[in-house]
Design an enzyme around this catalytic site. Structure first.
Site, PDB file in Angstrom:
ATOM      1  N   CYS A   1      -4.703   2.490  -3.682  1.00  0.00           N
ATOM      2  CA  CYS A   1      -3.453   2.981  -3.053  1.00  0.00           C
ATOM      3  C   CYS A   1      -2.314   1.993  -3.287  1.00  0.00           C
ATOM      4  CB  CYS A   1      -3.630   3.245  -1.565  1.00  0.00           C
ATOM      5  SG  CYS A   1      -4.876   4.475  -1.215  1.00  0.00           S
TER       6      CYS A   1
ATOM      7  N   ASP B   1       3.171  -4.685   7.926  1.00  0.00           N
ATOM      8  CA  ASP B   1       1.935  -3.904   7.869  1.00  0.00           C
ATOM      9  C   ASP B   1       0.769  -4.891   8.046  1.00  0.00           C
ATOM     10  OD1 ASP B   1      -0.401  -2.685   7.066  1.00  0.00           O
ATOM     11  OD2 ASP B   1       0.432  -1.761   5.272  1.00  0.00           O
TER      12      ASP B   1
ATOM     13  N   LYS C   1     -10.397  -1.001  10.389  1.00  0.00           N
ATOM     14  CA  LYS C   1     -10.646  -2.212   9.585  1.00  0.00           C
ATOM     15  C   LYS C   1     -10.995  -3.405  10.481  1.00  0.00           C
ATOM     16  CE  LYS C   1      -7.313  -0.638   6.143  1.00  0.00           C
ATOM     17  NZ  LYS C   1      -8.019  -0.023   5.028  1.00  0.00           N
TER      18      LYS C   1
ATOM     19  N   HIS D   1       0.872  -1.188   0.000  1.00  0.00           N
ATOM     20  CA  HIS D   1       0.000   0.000   0.000  1.00  0.00           C
ATOM     21  C   HIS D   1       0.905   1.232   0.000  1.00  0.00           C
ATOM     22  CE1 HIS D   1      -2.773   2.943   1.869  1.00  0.00           C
ATOM     23  NE2 HIS D   1      -3.772   2.142   1.528  1.00  0.00           N
TER      24      HIS D   1
ATOM     25  N   GLN E   1      -4.456  -5.458   7.032  1.00  0.00           N
ATOM     26  CA  GLN E   1      -5.458  -6.373   6.459  1.00  0.00           C
ATOM     27  C   GLN E   1      -5.396  -7.763   7.087  1.00  0.00           C
ATOM     28  OE1 GLN E   1      -7.782  -5.398   4.426  1.00  0.00           O
ATOM     29  NE2 GLN E   1      -7.001  -3.450   3.662  1.00  0.00           N
TER      30      GLN E   1
HETATM   31  N1  PMP Z   1      -1.771  -0.668   4.614  1.00  0.00           N
HETATM   32  C1  PMP Z   1      -2.726  -1.422   4.053  1.00  0.00           C
HETATM   33  C2  PMP Z   1      -2.380  -2.800   3.541  1.00  0.00           C
HETATM   34  C3  PMP Z   1      -4.026  -0.924   3.966  1.00  0.00           C
HETATM   35  O1  PMP Z   1      -4.983  -1.678   3.413  1.00  0.00           O
HETATM   36  C4  PMP Z   1      -4.322   0.363   4.481  1.00  0.00           C
HETATM   37  C5  PMP Z   1      -5.719   0.945   4.408  1.00  0.00           C
HETATM   38  N2  PMP Z   1      -6.302   0.884   3.151  1.00  0.00           N
HETATM   39  C6  PMP Z   1      -3.288   1.108   5.040  1.00  0.00           C
HETATM   40  C7  PMP Z   1      -2.030   0.563   5.098  1.00  0.00           C
HETATM   41  C8  PMP Z   1      -3.529   2.489   5.597  1.00  0.00           C
HETATM   42  O2  PMP Z   1      -4.034   2.391   6.888  1.00  0.00           O
HETATM   43  P1  PMP Z   1      -4.800   3.599   7.596  1.00  0.00           P
HETATM   44  O3  PMP Z   1      -6.199   3.568   7.081  1.00  0.00           O
HETATM   45  O4  PMP Z   1      -4.682   3.280   9.033  1.00  0.00           O
HETATM   46  O5  PMP Z   1      -4.096   4.859   7.254  1.00  0.00           O
END
Ligand code: PMP
Length: 413
Positions: free
Chosen positions: A371, A207, A233, A130, A210
């Protein structure tokens, strides 16, 4: 739906679903089918009520006031830290509470990486990251002269482990990778990967945005140096999350953001900073949000993460099978181990057109680059549709989704 469920207990998922008020609404006169949980998860009453209860009955700031409400607010906030620590199997004094994964990764970038990295060093990322796990490292690279190397994926969207390990050369100081891809659903073997990195003296950041909402987590067993999660999430409120870091890193890291709450003593001649997680929690935190996240952790734990995982795997199997029968549909990412996230395109139809027409059928999916521009570049497409399911979805919704998809597909043909 409050009683705790042991692993593999039979859960009444229809009853679970009624805990989520938003799932009862209609969109454009059709029952809502919410297949966008990778974007943000829906919230059960227990979470909504916890936030409401905090503001109605306990609202005060943390760690400052000695009065009753102040003590209750502090207990709520610190209580959430304790619940999260147990949920993730980490030490409570190694868990920094923050606004989410984006903040958590930036904290590591600025407090850990920036002071350490220099020209000639390298950071390894993967193709499926991401932007939150790419852009902070580009900023660090620009300022330190370090370079970025990329681990690639194979045809099914799984990491090419041989190529990844070949990148782990002596100049690499950090490997930052996602546990579960938000686009492909791929579950990366982070335990094995972190072991290989550690053997070579390379720090690892995982990270977990998910992963935490969908599978039992044992961060201690993964063996990484840093692990980031985001509360919204995990059926929790937006603006909540956490960073776990090994104690030795937390102790060595300078503060990232300065202000109240993160100090022992302030003099104009200089400031002595607080120890542990508090050094990184300047200012008034999202206390009501953490009241909600504490409730979300209780809610997920009562269902049992193993049960949630099994439910979502069953939904994914049916969903994937049903999508394979849709003419002209291409799935992006079919790794052997996957979360319930399916990216797809239909020949001749633009992702945004599909998502817009599906919305008219009451279906919420995401279209776009998610993203993850480098992943789109890899596939040579500007965008995909992404349907992401959670434990509160149903098999009937899958059937209704496929019927809606077939209807809009014909409109676009
Ligand atoms: N990393 C991953 C794999 C994500 O899916 C997301 C959210 N779409 C993020 C980072 C960003 O996280 P946050 O919403 O806490 O900024």
């Amino acid at each position: 739906m409050n009683a705790a469920h042991p692993a593999s207990a039979a859960i009444d998922w229809a009853a679970v679903r009624t805990d989520f008020p938003v799932l009862a609404r209609e969109v454009h006169g059709k029952p809502l089918i919410y297949f966008d949980s990778a974007n943000t998860g829906q919230k059960p009453n227990a979470v909504i009520d916890a936030v409401d209860d905090f503001y109605r009955h306990h609202n005060a700031n943390v760690s400052r006031a000695v009065h009753t409400l102040g003590t209750e607010a502090t207990e709520t906030y610190e209580g959430a830290r304790g619940k999260l620590a147990r949920f993730l199997n980490v030490r409570v004094d190694e868990l920094v509470l923050c606004s989410g994964t984006t903040f958590a990764i930036n904290l590591i970038a600025y407090s850990w990486a920036l002071p350490r990295l220099k020209a000639g060093d390298a950071i390894v990322l993967t193709r499926m990251e991401h932007h939150a796990n790419i852009v902070p490292w580009q900023l660090v690279a620009q300022r330190t002269g370090a370079t970025i190397k990329v681990a690639e994926i194979d045809g099914r969207g799984a990491l090419n482990l041989d190529q990844l390990y070949s990148l782990l050369t002596p100049e690499v100081k950090l490997l930052a990778l996602t546990h579960v891809s938000n686009v492909l659903g791929t579950v990366n073997p982070v335990r094995e990967i972190c072991r290989e990195a550690r053997k070579r003296g390379i720090a690892t950041l995982v990270d977990g945005s998910q992963a935490a909402p969908h599978r039992p987590l044992d961060i201690a067993a993964i063996g990484c140096d840093f692990y980031a999660i985001t509360g919204h999430k995990m059926s929790g409120p937006t603006g909540t999350g956490a960073l776990w870091a090994r104690r030795e890193h937390l102790e060595a890291m300078p503060p990232f953001i300065g202000g109240g709450e993160m100090i022992k003593e302030v003099r104009f001649e200089g400031t002595v900073f607080a120890d542990g997680p508090r050094r990184f929690e300047a200012g008034t935190p999202n206390i009501a949000g953490f009241a909600g996240l504490g409730a979300a952790v209780d809610y997920l734990s009562a269902l049992g993460m193993a049960n949630i995982d099994a439910r979502e795997q069953a939904l994914l199997a049916r969903f994937t099978q049903a999508l394979r029968d849709v003419p002209g549909l291409r799935i992006f990412g079919e790794a052997p181990e996957k979360a319930a996230v399916v990216s797809f395109l239909i020949e001749g139809a633009h992702a945004h057109d599909l998502a817009t027409l599906l919305d008219l059928e009451g279906v919420a999916i995401r279209s776009g680059h998610h993203c993850a521009h480098p992943l789109m570049q890899h596939f040579g497409v500007p965008a995909t549709c992404r349907a992401s399911l959670a434990y509160y979805n149903t098999f009937d919704e899958i059937d209704a989704f496929v019927a809606a998809l077939n209807k809009v597909r014909k409109l676009l043909a």
